[in-house]
Design a protein around this motif. Structure first.
Motif, short mmCIF file in Angstrom:
data_model
loop_
_atom_site.label_atom_id
_atom_site.label_comp_id
_atom_site.label_asym_id
_atom_site.label_seq_id
_atom_site.Cartn_x
_atom_site.Cartn_y
_atom_site.Cartn_z
N GLN A 1 48.12 54.01 75.40
CA GLN A 1 46.77 53.43 75.26
C GLN A 1 47.91 52.21 75.59
O GLN A 1 46.64 51.78 76.73
CB GLN A 1 47.47 53.34 74.31
N PHE A 2 48.55 51.70 76.18
CA PHE A 2 49.16 50.64 77.60
C PHE A 2 48.21 50.60 78.55
O PHE A 2 47.73 49.83 79.73
CB PHE A 2 50.66 50.29 77.35
N LEU A 3 48.61 51.59 79.28
CA LEU A 3 48.06 51.68 81.13
C LEU A 3 46.87 52.09 80.69
O LEU A 3 45.57 50.86 81.46
CB LEU A 3 48.92 53.20 81.00
N LEU A 4 46.44 52.22 79.68
CA LEU A 4 44.51 52.05 79.36
C LEU A 4 44.34 51.03 78.98
O LEU A 4 42.78 50.11 79.90
CB LEU A 4 44.28 52.73 78.31
N LYS A 5 44.84 49.85 78.19
CA LYS A 5 44.51 48.82 78.41
C LYS A 5 44.58 47.74 80.07
O LYS A 5 43.84 46.68 79.83
CB LYS A 5 45.59 47.57 76.75
N LYS A 6 45.90 48.05 80.08
CA LYS A 6 46.12 47.02 81.43
C LYS A 6 45.29 47.84 82.82
O LYS A 6 45.33 46.68 83.62
CB LYS A 6 47.49 47.60 82.06
N GLY A 7 44.53 48.13 82.50
CA GLY A 7 43.44 48.79 83.58
C GLY A 7 44.67 50.10 84.67
O GLY A 7 43.51 49.55 85.76
N LEU A 8 45.70 50.53 84.08
CA LEU A 8 46.53 50.94 85.34
C LEU A 8 46.14 52.71 84.95
O LEU A 8 47.10 53.36 86.06
CB LEU A 8 47.95 51.31 84.77
N ARG A 9 45.06 53.01 84.90
CA ARG A 9 44.75 54.83 84.62
C ARG A 9 43.07 54.70 83.84
O ARG A 9 42.91 53.73 83.12
CB ARG A 9 45.59 55.17 83.13
N GLU A 10 42.64 55.57 85.17
CA GLU A 10 41.46 55.92 84.85
C GLU A 10 40.77 55.91 83.29
O GLU A 10 41.81 56.71 83.22
CB GLU A 10 40.84 56.49 85.89
N LYS A 11 39.36 55.22 83.60
CA LYS A 11 39.11 55.63 81.73
C LYS A 11 38.88 57.17 81.45
O LYS A 11 39.19 57.96 80.40
CB LYS A 11 38.38 55.18 81.19
N ASN A 12 38.35 57.70 82.72
CA ASN A 12 37.68 59.20 82.88
C ASN A 12 39.07 60.19 82.87
O ASN A 12 38.83 61.58 83.51
CB ASN A 12 36.58 59.56 83.79
N ALA A 13 40.39 59.44 83.07
CA ALA A 13 41.28 60.16 83.08
C ALA A 13 41.36 61.50 82.00
O ALA A 13 40.99 61.01 81.07
CB ALA A 13 42.63 59.49 83.51
#
Length: 391
Positions: A334-346
């Motif tokens: 969740q932290f990675l998604l919020k920071k944009g460090l993980r692609e949303k479609n991953a």
């Protein structure tokens, strides 16, 4: 004179022949010197008389008057003297059975007292001893489920044992399976279900897995032919591990329970097709409890705000610990998604499937600037949940 209530008491009549008692009270002599056989009972009026069998149960096995009477009224005992039941008890006691175990066994299988122990009991003891069972193994096995003595030795017990041994390939393990599942060898469904699975191409490794881990699936009265065809139609391969798990899932749940689990998934937005597809991907998902389904769905949807249909495509997550795996890792993702460090479609499910080492490498250590915070976030949540579970 004593009034004898039935011809069942004629063994006592023979013993007392020639004696005349003037009092309805027992002669003190008989209170100190037992009769020349093990049965001891008192005679009373016909209204409250205790039968020969009931007296035997009370005085030789320690049954209460109520339980003995109930057992005698439910089962038609055939012994009229103490000779045969004495010989039965003698065999069991010589093999280490306690009176409490015998009482439990007779309550479950009262006809044992009328059997011929030399034909019905001893040969079965000898068979299991010949396969490596100890006397204590036999005591544990029979005392748990005396009905294992009911089937024919040659027509059922031996063939069933040999069939199980064929897959487990070890007398020690086969004996262990028999003891752990004492009803196994007394169930006529077991050999027929195993043979049916063999005929339908189920691999030996799958049958061995069922015998070791889910033997109750082989005792099912479920229509096994229909079940095998149903699973084949869904695309399950009888040679694959998932087939045996699917058999377990279908046989361990009643139709009502199965429907309740389907409804639990549908409550969170799944369709019938989603449930079927999830079952095909991971049949274990239908073995988890409804509480576990709702707990994971609630956390995934309500707390994380994620799509419940993602879980339909990754049903293996239902097998994981919510406290030790899902929650700690979800904080990191969740932290990675919020920071944009993980692609949303991953993939949302892959972080939860990875091993601990792979998860740390992929989702914590690779983000060097954030790694310290991510590790702290992960470990704090993991430690908190772990402590909560232990308290």
């Amino acid at each position: 004179m004593f009034k004898f209530n039935s011809w069942r008491h004629k063994t006592l009549i023979y013993y007392l022949k020639g004696l005349t008692l003037q009092s309805p009270n027992p002669n003190p002599f008989f209170q100190h010197y037992p009769l020349p056989f093990s049965l001891h009972f008192s005679t009373t009026t016909s209204d409250d008389s205790t039968s020969f069998a009931a007296s035997y149960l009370i005085n030789n096995l320690g049954f209460s008057t109520q339980s003995a009477s109930k057992l005698c009224s439910t089962y038609n005992f055939t012994f009229k003297t103490a000779q045969n039941p004495d010989s039965v008890l003698h065999v069991f006691r010589n093999h280490g059975f306690s009176d409490s175990q015998l009482r439990h066994m007779i309550a479950k299988l009262p006809e044992l007292l009328s059997c011929n122990p030399s034909k019905r009991v001893l040969p079965k003891f000898q068979f299991f001893l010949s396969k490596g069972a100890s006397k204590s193994d036999i005591v544990n096995l029979i005392s748990q489920n005396p009905r294992i003595l009911s089937p024919s030795l040659n027509n059922h017990i031996v063939p069933t044992y040999e069939l199980v041994y064929r897959f487990l390939k070890s007398h020690k393990e086969t004996i262990a399976r028999v003891i752990l599942n004492s009803a196994f060898h007394g169930d006529y469904h077991v050999p027929s279900n195993i043979k049916l699975l063999i005929e339908n191409g189920v691999s030996e490794s799958n049958i061995a897995r069922l015998l070791r881990s889910w033997p109750l699936a082989l005792r099912t009265r479920y229509n096994m032919v229909k079940l095998v065809e149903e699973l084949k139609d869904l695309g399950f391969n009888p040679s694959k591990t998932t087939f045996s798990i699917a058999v377990v899932a279908k046989t361990y749940a009643s139709e009502t329970r199965w429907k309740e689990k389907v409804d639990a998934f549908k409550k969170w937005g799944w369709s019938d097709e989603d449930v079927v597809n999830a079952f095909k991907k991971q049949p274990y998902c239908m073995l988890v409890s409804i509480d576990k389904i709702n707990l994971l769905m609630n956390f995934w949807v309500e707390q994380l705000g994620w799509d419940p249909l993602v879980l339909a495509k990754g049903p293996s997550l239902f097998l994981l610990s919510l406290e030790k795996r899902i929650i700690p890792r979800a904080q990191v993702v969740q932290f990675l998604l919020k920071k944009g460090l993980r692609e949303k479609n991953a993939s949302l499910t892959s972080p939860f499937i990875d091993s601990n080492k792979l998860f740390l490498d992929r989702y914590i250590k690779r983000y060097k600037e954030e790694s310290s915070y991510l590790l702290k976030l992960y470990e704090e949540k993991f430690t908190l949940e772990d402590k909560t579970e232990m308290s």
